[in-house]
Design an enzyme around this catalytic site. Structure first.
Site, PDB file in Angstrom:
ATOM      1  N   ALA A  61       0.825  -1.212   0.000  1.00  0.00           N
ATOM      2  CA  ALA A  61       0.000   0.000   0.000  1.00  0.00           C
ATOM      3  C   ALA A  61       0.856   1.258   0.000  1.00  0.00           C
ATOM      4  CB  ALA A  61      -0.906  -0.009   1.221  1.00  0.00           C
ATOM      5  N   ASP A  64       0.067   3.438  -4.908  1.00  0.00           N
ATOM      6  CA  ASP A  64      -1.076   3.872  -5.712  1.00  0.00           C
ATOM      7  C   ASP A  64      -2.238   4.173  -4.765  1.00  0.00           C
ATOM      8  OD1 ASP A  64      -2.731   4.475  -7.791  1.00  0.00           O
ATOM      9  OD2 ASP A  64      -3.002   2.418  -8.487  1.00  0.00           O
ATOM     10  N   ASN A 110       9.494   8.534   4.549  1.00  0.00           N
ATOM     11  CA  ASN A 110       8.336   9.309   4.104  1.00  0.00           C
ATOM     12  C   ASN A 110       7.487   9.729   5.285  1.00  0.00           C
ATOM     13  OD1 ASN A 110       5.303   8.249   4.013  1.00  0.00           O
ATOM     14  ND2 ASN A 110       6.643   6.445   4.027  1.00  0.00           N
ATOM     15  N   ARG A 111       6.928  10.933   5.131  1.00  0.00           N
ATOM     16  CA  ARG A 111       5.911  11.403   6.087  1.00  0.00           C
ATOM     17  C   ARG A 111       4.772  12.002   5.277  1.00  0.00           C
ATOM     18  NH1 ARG A 111      10.404  14.836   7.307  1.00  0.00           N
ATOM     19  NH2 ARG A 111      10.210  16.909   6.380  1.00  0.00           N
ATOM     20  N   PHE A 114      -1.014  10.266   4.559  1.00  0.00           N
ATOM     21  CA  PHE A 114      -2.267   9.843   3.894  1.00  0.00           C
ATOM     22  C   PHE A 114      -2.807  10.898   2.930  1.00  0.00           C
ATOM     23  CE2 PHE A 114      -3.709   6.892   7.659  1.00  0.00           C
ATOM     24  CZ  PHE A 114      -2.709   5.995   7.330  1.00  0.00           C
ATOM     25  N   ASN A 138      -6.605  -0.575   1.117  1.00  0.00           N
ATOM     26  CA  ASN A 138      -6.077  -0.246   2.438  1.00  0.00           C
ATOM     27  C   ASN A 138      -6.771   1.027   2.938  1.00  0.00           C
ATOM     28  OD1 ASN A 138      -4.193   1.243   4.239  1.00  0.00           O
ATOM     29  ND2 ASN A 138      -2.830  -0.497   3.901  1.00  0.00           N
ATOM     30  N   SER A 174       0.568   3.439  10.347  1.00  0.00           N
ATOM     31  CA  SER A 174       1.332   4.533   9.745  1.00  0.00           C
ATOM     32  C   SER A 174       1.862   5.418  10.863  1.00  0.00           C
ATOM     33  CB  SER A 174       0.455   5.370   8.819  1.00  0.00           C
ATOM     34  OG  SER A 174       1.139   6.578   8.529  1.00  0.00           O
ATOM     35  N   ASN A 176       2.674   8.445  10.447  1.00  0.00           N
ATOM     36  CA  ASN A 176       2.555   9.836   9.994  1.00  0.00           C
ATOM     37  C   ASN A 176       1.204  10.475  10.268  1.00  0.00           C
ATOM     38  OD1 ASN A 176       5.214   9.724   8.976  1.00  0.00           O
ATOM     39  ND2 ASN A 176       4.432   8.589   7.205  1.00  0.00           N
ATOM     40  N   THR A 177       0.318   9.745  10.938  1.00  0.00           N
ATOM     41  CA  THR A 177      -0.948  10.319  11.385  1.00  0.00           C
ATOM     42  C   THR A 177      -0.919  10.260  12.906  1.00  0.00           C
ATOM     43  OG1 THR A 177      -2.134   9.643   9.394  1.00  0.00           O
ATOM     44  CG2 THR A 177      -3.472  10.040  11.352  1.00  0.00           C
ATOM     45  N   LYS A 216      -2.846  -4.202   9.277  1.00  0.00           N
ATOM     46  CA  LYS A 216      -1.415  -3.957   9.024  1.00  0.00           C
ATOM     47  C   LYS A 216      -0.765  -3.346  10.247  1.00  0.00           C
ATOM     48  CE  LYS A 216       1.659  -1.876   5.611  1.00  0.00           C
ATOM     49  NZ  LYS A 216       1.709  -1.300   4.272  1.00  0.00           N
ATOM     50  N   ASN A 245       4.588  -2.265   8.453  1.00  0.00           N
ATOM     51  CA  ASN A 245       4.678  -0.911   7.915  1.00  0.00           C
ATOM     52  C   ASN A 245       6.121  -0.397   8.085  1.00  0.00           C
ATOM     53  OD1 ASN A 245       3.821   1.766   7.077  1.00  0.00           O
ATOM     54  ND2 ASN A 245       1.769   1.152   7.735  1.00  0.00           N
ATOM     55  N   THR A 246       6.329   0.880   7.921  1.00  0.00           N
ATOM     56  CA  THR A 246       7.673   1.483   8.038  1.00  0.00           C
ATOM     57  C   THR A 246       8.085   1.585   9.515  1.00  0.00           C
ATOM     58  OG1 THR A 246       6.640   3.657   8.084  1.00  0.00           O
ATOM     59  CG2 THR A 246       7.373   2.851   5.946  1.00  0.00           C
ATOM     60  N   SER A 318       9.560  -0.247  -1.471  1.00  0.00           N
ATOM     61  CA  SER A 318      10.827   0.453  -1.720  1.00  0.00           C
ATOM     62  C   SER A 318      11.731  -0.293  -2.703  1.00  0.00           C
ATOM     63  CB  SER A 318      11.572   0.660  -0.397  1.00  0.00           C
ATOM     64  OG  SER A 318      10.757   1.336   0.523  1.00  0.00           O
TER      65      SER A 318
HETATM   66  C1  LIG Z   1       6.325   6.652   0.207  1.00  0.00           C
HETATM   67  C2  LIG Z   1       5.624   5.575   0.994  1.00  0.00           C
HETATM   68  C3  LIG Z   1       4.281   5.696   1.258  1.00  0.00           C
HETATM   69  C4  LIG Z   1       3.615   4.690   1.981  1.00  0.00           C
HETATM   70  N1  LIG Z   1       2.283   4.831   2.205  1.00  0.00           N
HETATM   71  C5  LIG Z   1       1.613   3.822   2.850  1.00  0.00           C
HETATM   72  C6  LIG Z   1       0.215   3.897   3.025  1.00  0.00           C
HETATM   73  O1  LIG Z   1      -0.447   4.846   2.583  1.00  0.00           O
HETATM   74  N2  LIG Z   1      -0.391   2.878   3.688  1.00  0.00           N
HETATM   75  C7  LIG Z   1       0.294   1.794   4.171  1.00  0.00           C
HETATM   76  O2  LIG Z   1      -0.312   0.889   4.750  1.00  0.00           O
HETATM   77  N3  LIG Z   1       1.630   1.689   3.992  1.00  0.00           N
HETATM   78  C8  LIG Z   1       2.299   2.675   3.346  1.00  0.00           C
HETATM   79  N4  LIG Z   1       3.640   2.566   3.159  1.00  0.00           N
HETATM   80  C9  LIG Z   1       4.377   1.408   3.734  1.00  0.00           C
HETATM   81  C10 LIG Z   1       4.585   0.286   2.719  1.00  0.00           C
HETATM   82  O3  LIG Z   1       3.366  -0.232   2.261  1.00  0.00           O
HETATM   83  C11 LIG Z   1       5.425  -0.850   3.349  1.00  0.00           C
HETATM   84  O4  LIG Z   1       4.682  -1.421   4.400  1.00  0.00           O
HETATM   85  C12 LIG Z   1       6.747  -0.374   3.897  1.00  0.00           C
HETATM   86  O5  LIG Z   1       7.327   0.616   3.055  1.00  0.00           O
HETATM   87  C13 LIG Z   1       7.759  -1.518   4.044  1.00  0.00           C
HETATM   88  O6  LIG Z   1       7.986  -2.156   2.797  1.00  0.00           O
HETATM   89  P1  LIG Z   1       9.228  -1.791   1.830  1.00  0.00           P
HETATM   90  O7  LIG Z   1      10.464  -1.867   2.664  1.00  0.00           O
HETATM   91  O8  LIG Z   1       9.171  -2.826   0.740  1.00  0.00           O
HETATM   92  O9  LIG Z   1       8.988  -0.415   1.334  1.00  0.00           O
HETATM   93  C14 LIG Z   1       4.332   3.553   2.443  1.00  0.00           C
HETATM   94  C15 LIG Z   1       5.698   3.433   2.157  1.00  0.00           C
HETATM   95  C16 LIG Z   1       6.360   4.432   1.436  1.00  0.00           C
HETATM   96  C17 LIG Z   1       7.818   4.271   1.139  1.00  0.00           C
END
Ligand SMILES: Cc1cc2nc3c(=O)[nH]c(=O)nc-3n(C[C@H](O)[C@H](O)[C@H](O)COP(=O)(O)O)c2cc1C
Length: 346
Positions: A61, A64, A110-111, A114, A138, A174, A176-177, A216, A245-246, A318
């Site tokens: 997620a 897109d 990223n921050r 949403f 999501n 997340s 960032n919220t 998640k 998540n991150t 990523s």
């Molecule tokens: C720019 C960015 C935006 C993201 N936005 C969301 C989000 O809107 N919702 C969500 O559940 N995870 C979001 N994620 C987290 C990713 O879905 C994923 O859980 C996380 O980046 C770890 O996977 P990766 O190391 O393959 O990036 C975002 C990650 C990045 C880098």
């Protein structure tokens, strides 16, 4: 080919190149060019949460958020694509800059907060589509909605998308919220999830279609916290857990110019922490709930490592930015080989 595109895209501001890439994919899709992207390879399907996934590799997620380009992204081979996070109303997200590349670490901070066009736009995009894989949506809450009232936002999103989604993910992780991650614990978690599970069951009773609900979670938890969250999710009757998540940790990027930027860190630095969460969940859950492993996958071997840790499916974000479509192919081939060997008892 992707190396060339990447060297051009990486010269641009991170968010500008993100928007440009999505716009190009969406435009290509409208022109009927998806058939040139390869489509779904022929692989052993994987059955998870009552759904048949054409392969084990999905798009995570956040890439897109508005479902503007998922058909083209899906045509790159992903067995499933998770669009969103979407909120009831559209919102701008945090002020820019809010997206930072750390190529030395194959990482992103990223921050975004949403930023999205709202659930009505997303529904208009997924109402009818030609993506043959599994489509996840999501969902989250608006910034202006208090954490105490969050359940109403999640429920509104769920009810809007449920006729068109193959599965739905409640994103409570997340960073960032403000306050969102507090929803992962204790009574707050049960109170958030209970109405969503009830709405899923109501929809199934009325429409005869079960749309599984996944949750998640974040990587920044102790083992005991992970187990407590897992117990609550089992007790509430959700269908799957997406981990992770991150991360808020900066241990792996100490000294980098962007180390102090607020937000979630993703990519290679979160790999081991995410895999650890998958392992703790798998050992604790003993197959009662399927796990989707995400975080730091940048090779086929990384994807298989998540399956070996106990995940049934994986997602990538990523790594796709750094390695492009080749990584999708590699991850699909490696996970497919892993499942075929399991079938043979090797
Ligand atoms: C720019 C960015 C935006 C993201 N936005 C969301 C989000 O809107 N919702 C969500 O559940 N995870 C979001 N994620 C987290 C990713 O879905 C994923 O859980 C996380 O980046 C770890 O996977 P990766 O190391 O393959 O990036 C975002 C990650 C990045 C880098």
């Amino acid at each position: 080919m992707y190396q060339l595109a990447r060297s051009l895209l990486f010269k641009l501001d991170a968010e500008v190149s993100h928007e440009l890439s999505l716009d190009l994919l969406a435009a290509g899709s409208r022109l009927g060019l998806n058939k040139f992207l390869g489509g779904l390879p022929s692989t052993r399907p994987v059955d998870v949460m009552g759904l048949r996934f054409p392969n084990a590799v999905g798009l995570a997620a956040g890439l897109d958020k508005n479902a503007d380009a998922f058909e083209a992204l899906g045509a790159l081979g992903f067995g499933f694509v998770e669009v969103g996070t979407v909120t009831p109303k559209g919102q701008a997200g945090n002020p820019k800059p809010r997206l930072f590349r750390l190529p030395e670490h194959e990482a992103i901070i990223n921050r975004m907060g949403f930023n999205n066009k709202g659930v009505d736009h997303l529904v208009s995009r997924i109402k009818s589509h030609r993506y043959p894989g599994v489509l996840g949506v999501n969902i989250g809450k608006n910034l202006t909605t208090s954490v105490e009232d969050a359940a109403a936002d999640y429920l509104a999103c769920l009810e809007s998308v449920i006729p068109y989604a193959d599965y739905i993910t409640a994103n409570i992780s997340s960073p960032n919220t403000p306050g969102l991650r507090s929803l992962q614990f204790g009574e707050s978690l049960a109170q958030l999830i209970a109405p969503l599970v009830a709405a899923r069951d109501r929809y199934e009773a009325e429409q005869g279609k079960r749309v599984p609900l996944a949750v998640k979670i974040a990587p920044d938890m102790t083992d005991d916290e992970i187990k407590m969250v897992a117990d609550t999710l089992v007790a509430q009757g959700v269908d799957g857990i997406i981990a992770t998540n991150t991360t808020l940790s900066r241990d792996a990027v100490v000294g980098h110019a962007f180390e102090k930027e607020a937000g979630g860190l993703s990519g290679a630095p979160v790999r081991d922490a995410s895999t650890h969460v998958v392992k703790v969940l798998a050992e604790h859950l003993k197959d009662t709930l399927p796990i989707i492993g995400v975080g730091g996958i940048s090779s086929g071997a990384d994807a298989v490592e998540k399956l070996q840790a106990g995940a049934r499916l994986v997602q990538i974000y990523s790594g796709f930015i750094y390695h492009g479509p080749e990584l999708i192919k590699e991850a699909i081939a490696s996970t497919d080989a892993y499942y075929r060997e399991l079938d043979l008892g090797i």
